[in-house]
Design a protein around this motif. Sequence first.
Motif, PDB file in Angstrom:
ATOM      1  N   VAL A 252      21.930  57.397  -1.175  1.00  0.00           N
ATOM      2  CA  VAL A 252      20.688  57.903  -0.598  1.00  0.00           C
ATOM      3  C   VAL A 252      20.934  59.359  -0.248  1.00  0.00           C
ATOM      4  O   VAL A 252      21.745  59.680   0.612  1.00  0.00           O
ATOM      5  N   ARG A 253      20.224  60.228  -0.938  1.00  0.00           N
ATOM      6  CA  ARG A 253      20.422  61.663  -0.737  1.00  0.00           C
ATOM      7  C   ARG A 253      19.356  62.278   0.166  1.00  0.00           C
ATOM      8  O   ARG A 253      19.437  63.437   0.515  1.00  0.00           O
ATOM      9  N   ASP A 254      18.373  61.474   0.513  1.00  0.00           N
ATOM     10  CA  ASP A 254      17.278  61.950   1.351  1.00  0.00           C
ATOM     11  C   ASP A 254      17.597  61.640   2.817  1.00  0.00           C
ATOM     12  O   ASP A 254      17.793  60.478   3.189  1.00  0.00           O
ATOM     13  N   LYS A 255      17.636  62.676   3.635  1.00  0.00           N
ATOM     14  CA  LYS A 255      18.026  62.514   5.039  1.00  0.00           C
ATOM     15  C   LYS A 255      17.058  61.599   5.795  1.00  0.00           C
ATOM     16  O   LYS A 255      17.479  60.756   6.589  1.00  0.00           O
ATOM     17  N   ALA A 256      15.766  61.743   5.534  1.00  0.00           N
ATOM     18  CA  ALA A 256      14.779  60.914   6.239  1.00  0.00           C
ATOM     19  C   ALA A 256      14.955  59.435   5.884  1.00  0.00           C
ATOM     20  O   ALA A 256      14.885  58.560   6.756  1.00  0.00           O
ATOM     21  N   THR A 257      15.205  59.155   4.616  1.00  0.00           N
ATOM     22  CA  THR A 257      15.428  57.770   4.188  1.00  0.00           C
ATOM     23  C   THR A 257      16.696  57.216   4.811  1.00  0.00           C
ATOM     24  O   THR A 257      16.718  56.080   5.304  1.00  0.00           O
ATOM     25  N   ASP A 258      17.747  58.015   4.814  1.00  0.00           N
ATOM     26  CA  ASP A 258      19.006  57.607   5.433  1.00  0.00           C
ATOM     27  C   ASP A 258      18.790  57.263   6.904  1.00  0.00           C
ATOM     28  O   ASP A 258      19.268  56.242   7.398  1.00  0.00           O
ATOM     29  N   THR A 259      18.048  58.096   7.593  1.00  0.00           N
ATOM     30  CA  THR A 259      17.766  57.869   9.008  1.00  0.00           C
ATOM     31  C   THR A 259      17.004  56.566   9.217  1.00  0.00           C
ATOM     32  O   THR A 259      17.323  55.781  10.113  1.00  0.00           O
TER      33      THR A 259
END
Length: 79
Positions: free
Chosen positions: A5-12
């Motif tokens: 997962v390279r998207d910070k919002a998705t990771d969060t």
Amino acid sequence: MAFHVRDKATDTLVRKLADQRGVGLTEAVRLAVEAELNRRNAEVEDRLRRMRAISDEVAKWPRTGLKADKAFFDDLSGD
């Protein structure tokens, strides 16, 4: 079969779900995907149920035996 997962919002969001559920990241992703698929399936089932109800209602209408006037409807549509 790992993915990143390279998207910070998705990771969060995944980490937040994992924390709230008390599960690991993989389980959180699985839970989220299952929930979304279940929601989508429920939407499809509801749409089909409503379409069946409309179809059943139309099927109750009496048949007139009249043919549609193709020239009339073609003229209405500009053909």
